[in-house]
Design an enzyme around this catalytic site. Structure first.
Site, mmCIF file in Angstrom:
data_model
loop_
_atom_site.group_PDB
_atom_site.id
_atom_site.type_symbol
_atom_site.label_atom_id
_atom_site.label_comp_id
_atom_site.label_asym_id
_atom_site.label_seq_id
_atom_site.Cartn_x
_atom_site.Cartn_y
_atom_site.Cartn_z
ATOM 1 N N LEU A 101 44.861 42.498 35.921
ATOM 2 C CA LEU A 101 43.532 42.598 36.362
ATOM 3 C C LEU A 101 42.428 42.278 35.291
ATOM 4 C CD1 LEU A 101 43.111 45.834 38.181
ATOM 5 C CD2 LEU A 101 43.503 43.502 39.308
ATOM 6 N N ASP A 102 41.673 41.161 35.628
ATOM 7 C CA ASP A 102 40.389 40.682 34.596
ATOM 8 C C ASP A 102 39.998 41.962 33.914
ATOM 9 O OD1 ASP A 102 41.587 38.120 35.297
ATOM 10 O OD2 ASP A 102 39.762 38.135 36.459
ATOM 11 N N LYS A 103 39.207 41.836 32.777
ATOM 12 C CA LYS A 103 38.304 42.530 31.990
ATOM 13 C C LYS A 103 37.330 43.511 33.071
ATOM 14 C CE LYS A 103 35.637 43.248 27.658
ATOM 15 N NZ LYS A 103 35.326 42.392 26.768
#
Ligand code: URA
Length: 237
Positions: A101-103
């Site tokens: 998952l992105d930041k």
């Protein structure tokens, strides 16, 4: 499981060495010297010893985390705070995330030490569903929804597979289910409709939902056998 399989899976002895060790009386099952390497044992119940030392059986572990924003799915601290820091210390070295998952994406992130399970859930062939709560800068029109449902151009010639869409609390929110996991996929899908994601939360993965697992942000838990069976089912299509 066969005794020799147990001994090799726990990295105690190769199958060949297990035979020799059994012949020499070095392996006991519940205190009784084993005589046959093909005997079936229950790895969860029986006590197996080699040279009188108990051999612990490490079962695979799959862990669900409700990821808060600001953590990265990378062990490189230069990228940000590793999401691994949120795992129980004894599991940090052992588990790898199943996908990323992105930041700033929040929500359900799974970790496992079961390479086969990870592979089956990530394989594009298995079309495992992931559902996201997507908040957007501009309202999502019916026309946008239809385009997302059919598949949009993600740039560089890639087209997303058909998606499922449900309405959110207002026009700036949708619930999007996709069965692939390309790089920044949801953000690129929304970009293809000339919109921008302002917040992204994964609420379900392979039939497991954050709601059913009752995980608050930052909380995690080891999956139960029932949850694992659900995941395995989704990864085996
Ligand atoms: N799609 C994205 O764009 N980002 C994520 O973190 C997950 C899916």
């Amino acid at each position: 499981m066969r005794l020799d399989k147990f001994l090799s899976e726990t990295n105690t002895l190769s199958r060949k060495d297990a035979k020799a060790a059994i012949k020499s009386g070095l392996i006991t099952v519940n205190g009784i010297p084993a005589t046959d390497s093909s005997v079936n044992i229950s790895e969860e119940i029986d006590e197996i010893r080699y040279k009188n030392r108990i051999i612990p059986y490490l079962k695979n572990i799959t862990y669900a985390l409700n990821k808060p924003a600001g953590y990265v799915c990378s062990l490189n601290e230069a990228d940000g705070i590793p999401v691994h820091n949120l795992l129980p210390p004894e599991l940090r070295k052992r588990l790898n995330p199943i996908g990323r998952l992105d930041k700033n994406t929040t929500g359900l992130l799974l970790f496992t030490d079961d390479g086969d399970l990870a592979h089956s859930l990530l394989s594009p062939k298995n079309h495992v569903e992931k559902t996201y709560l997507v908040n957007t800068l501009k309202p999502v029109t019916d026309e946008d929804k239809n385009r997302l449902k059919d598949g949009v151009n993600l740039g560089d010639g890639e087209v997303s597979l058909p998606a499922k869409i449900m309405s959110g609390k207002d026009d700036f929110e949708i619930i999007l289910t996709i069965c692939e996991g390309k790089y920044h996929q949801v953000k690129r899908m929304m970009q293809a409709t000339c919109n921008k994601v302002t917040a992204l939360k994964r609420i379900s993965f392979g039939g497991l939902t954050l709601e059913n697992m009752k995980l608050n942000e930052g909380e995690g838990k080891i999956l139960s056998e029932a949850e694992l069976s659900e995941l395995r089912l989704k990864g085996s299509k």
